[in-house]
Motif scaffolding. Structure first.
Motif, PDB file in Angstrom:
ATOM      1  N   SER A   9      28.206  41.003  44.341  1.00 49.75           N
ATOM      2  CA  SER A   9      27.569  42.316  44.305  1.00 49.75           C
ATOM      3  C   SER A   9      28.162  43.163  45.428  1.00 49.75           C
ATOM      4  O   SER A   9      28.761  42.627  46.374  1.00 49.75           O
ATOM      5  CB  SER A   9      26.059  42.190  44.475  1.00 49.75           C
ATOM      6  OG  SER A   9      25.773  41.690  45.764  1.00 49.75           O
ATOM      7  N   LEU A  10      27.993  44.465  45.322  1.00 51.49           N
ATOM      8  CA  LEU A  10      28.501  45.339  46.385  1.00 51.49           C
ATOM      9  C   LEU A  10      27.923  44.952  47.737  1.00 51.49           C
ATOM     10  O   LEU A  10      28.597  45.055  48.760  1.00 51.49           O
ATOM     11  CB  LEU A  10      28.193  46.807  46.071  1.00 51.49           C
ATOM     12  CG  LEU A  10      29.073  47.445  45.007  1.00 51.49           C
ATOM     13  CD1 LEU A  10      28.579  48.856  44.685  1.00 51.49           C
ATOM     14  CD2 LEU A  10      30.528  47.482  45.451  1.00 51.49           C
ATOM     15  N   ILE A 110      37.502  50.920  43.515  1.00 55.40           N
ATOM     16  CA  ILE A 110      36.427  50.337  42.704  1.00 55.40           C
ATOM     17  C   ILE A 110      35.236  51.301  42.628  1.00 55.40           C
ATOM     18  O   ILE A 110      34.670  51.534  41.572  1.00 55.40           O
ATOM     19  CB  ILE A 110      35.958  48.988  43.288  1.00 55.40           C
ATOM     20  CG1 ILE A 110      37.000  47.907  43.097  1.00 55.40           C
ATOM     21  CG2 ILE A 110      34.648  48.534  42.648  1.00 55.40           C
ATOM     22  CD1 ILE A 110      36.630  46.588  43.752  1.00 55.40           C
ATOM     23  N   LEU A 111      34.861  51.853  43.790  1.00 57.19           N
ATOM     24  CA  LEU A 111      33.681  52.719  43.863  1.00 57.19           C
ATOM     25  C   LEU A 111      33.813  53.983  43.018  1.00 57.19           C
ATOM     26  O   LEU A 111      32.814  54.551  42.589  1.00 57.19           O
ATOM     27  CB  LEU A 111      33.401  53.096  45.320  1.00 57.19           C
ATOM     28  CG  LEU A 111      33.019  51.937  46.239  1.00 57.19           C
ATOM     29  CD1 LEU A 111      32.985  52.404  47.686  1.00 57.19           C
ATOM     30  CD2 LEU A 111      31.688  51.330  45.828  1.00 57.19           C
ATOM     31  N   ARG A 141      23.043  45.906  44.867  1.00 59.22           N
ATOM     32  CA  ARG A 141      22.873  44.945  43.769  1.00 59.22           C
ATOM     33  C   ARG A 141      23.894  45.125  42.648  1.00 59.22           C
ATOM     34  O   ARG A 141      23.975  44.284  41.738  1.00 59.22           O
ATOM     35  CB  ARG A 141      21.468  45.057  43.183  1.00 59.22           C
ATOM     36  CG  ARG A 141      20.382  44.527  44.083  1.00 59.22           C
ATOM     37  CD  ARG A 141      19.053  44.395  43.351  1.00 59.22           C
ATOM     38  NE  ARG A 141      18.588  45.628  42.738  1.00 59.22           N
ATOM     39  CZ  ARG A 141      17.807  46.518  43.326  1.00 59.22           C
ATOM     40  NH1 ARG A 141      17.407  46.332  44.554  1.00 59.22           N
ATOM     41  NH2 ARG A 141      17.421  47.602  42.685  1.00 59.22           N
ATOM     42  N   ILE A 142      24.687  46.175  42.672  1.00 62.87           N
ATOM     43  CA  ILE A 142      25.637  46.446  41.588  1.00 62.87           C
ATOM     44  C   ILE A 142      26.711  45.363  41.561  1.00 62.87           C
ATOM     45  O   ILE A 142      27.335  45.068  42.587  1.00 62.87           O
ATOM     46  CB  ILE A 142      26.258  47.848  41.748  1.00 62.87           C
ATOM     47  CG1 ILE A 142      25.167  48.907  41.570  1.00 62.87           C
ATOM     48  CG2 ILE A 142      27.409  48.053  40.760  1.00 62.87           C
ATOM     49  CD1 ILE A 142      25.612  50.326  41.845  1.00 62.87           C
ATOM     50  N   PRO A 143      26.939  44.745  40.401  1.00 65.60           N
ATOM     51  CA  PRO A 143      27.925  43.659  40.307  1.00 65.60           C
ATOM     52  C   PRO A 143      29.360  44.181  40.247  1.00 65.60           C
ATOM     53  O   PRO A 143      29.632  45.226  39.654  1.00 65.60           O
ATOM     54  CB  PRO A 143      27.549  42.961  38.996  1.00 65.60           C
ATOM     55  CG  PRO A 143      26.892  44.022  38.169  1.00 65.60           C
ATOM     56  CD  PRO A 143      26.213  44.952  39.142  1.00 65.60           C
ATOM     57  N   VAL A 144      30.254  43.437  40.880  1.00 62.01           N
ATOM     58  CA  VAL A 144      31.687  43.742  40.869  1.00 62.01           C
ATOM     59  C   VAL A 144      32.466  42.433  40.809  1.00 62.01           C
ATOM     60  O   VAL A 144      31.931  41.374  41.103  1.00 62.01           O
ATOM     61  CB  VAL A 144      32.128  44.558  42.105  1.00 62.01           C
ATOM     62  CG1 VAL A 144      31.543  45.954  42.094  1.00 62.01           C
ATOM     63  CG2 VAL A 144      31.792  43.844  43.389  1.00 62.01           C
ATOM     64  N   THR A 145      33.730  42.544  40.454  1.00 65.30           N
ATOM     65  CA  THR A 145      34.648  41.416  40.480  1.00 65.30           C
ATOM     66  C   THR A 145      35.810  41.807  41.369  1.00 65.30           C
ATOM     67  O   THR A 145      36.387  42.889  41.194  1.00 65.30           O
ATOM     68  CB  THR A 145      35.149  41.081  39.060  1.00 65.30           C
ATOM     69  OG1 THR A 145      34.006  40.815  38.231  1.00 65.30           O
ATOM     70  CG2 THR A 145      36.066  39.871  39.063  1.00 65.30           C
ATOM     71  N   VAL A 146      36.150  40.955  42.330  1.00 64.31           N
ATOM     72  CA  VAL A 146      37.206  41.296  43.291  1.00 64.31           C
ATOM     73  C   VAL A 146      38.228  40.161  43.414  1.00 64.31           C
ATOM     74  O   VAL A 146      37.868  38.992  43.368  1.00 64.31           O
ATOM     75  CB  VAL A 146      36.644  41.635  44.679  1.00 64.31           C
ATOM     76  CG1 VAL A 146      35.813  42.896  44.623  1.00 64.31           C
ATOM     77  CG2 VAL A 146      35.833  40.504  45.247  1.00 64.31           C
TER      78      VAL A 146
END
Length: 153
Positions: A9-10, A110-111, A141-146
């Motif tokens: 998540s962020l 990403i943002l 809580r925002i999901p991301v993939t890094v």
């Protein structure tokens, strides 16, 4: 998913910052725009001062820190301070920094991505007859993939 990439998540990538300008000499006031990120307020508003004379409650935005207009985030009003000096933003903004395991320039891309713009709209909270806002706890809580840090760079 490629090797070394991770879902998170962020909030796993950033830390909220809350330092205020206080009585010290105030840095340049910045405004967040949806197309150009953080920009000097006086330049953006063509020399007009739209900010308070008393900047003591304004939030400090160090170089490579981020800020977003809480009630305009879903429009893409988020930016990175890419100047080599600190600035400040209205107390209505949310300020945060990237943790060491994420490259700030990569994070900025990403943002501003269409996927996250959609996520911001989903995380807006509003009362009746009020514009929605995204508070930091919802933002985190925002999901991301890094990818790994080297690949981010």
């Amino acid at each position: 998913m490629p090797d070394g990439w991770r879902h998170c998540s962020l909030g796993d990538l950033v830390r909220q910052e809350s330092r205020r300008v206080g009585p010290e000499h105030a840095p340049e006031v910045l405004s967040s725009t949806k197309h150009h990120g953080l920009v000097p307020s006086r330049s953006y508003f063509k020399g007009r001062q739209i900010f308070s004379d008393d900047l003591s409650a304004y939030r400090v935005v160090e170089s490579d820190w981020f800020a977003y207009a809480t009630n305009h985030l879903a429009e893409g009003s988020i930016g990175i301070n890419d100047a080599k000096k600190a600035g400040c933003v209205s107390p209505m903004y949310t300020v945060f920094s990237a943790l060491k395991e994420v490259d700030p320039d990569f994070l900025y891309r990403i943002l501003k991505s269409p996927e996250l713009l959609n996520q911001y709209a989903l995380h807006e909270q509003a009362s009746v007859d009020r514009r929605g806002s995204v508070r930091f706890d919802a933002f985190a809580r925002i999901p991301v993939t890094v990818p790994p840090l080297e690949e981010q760079r």
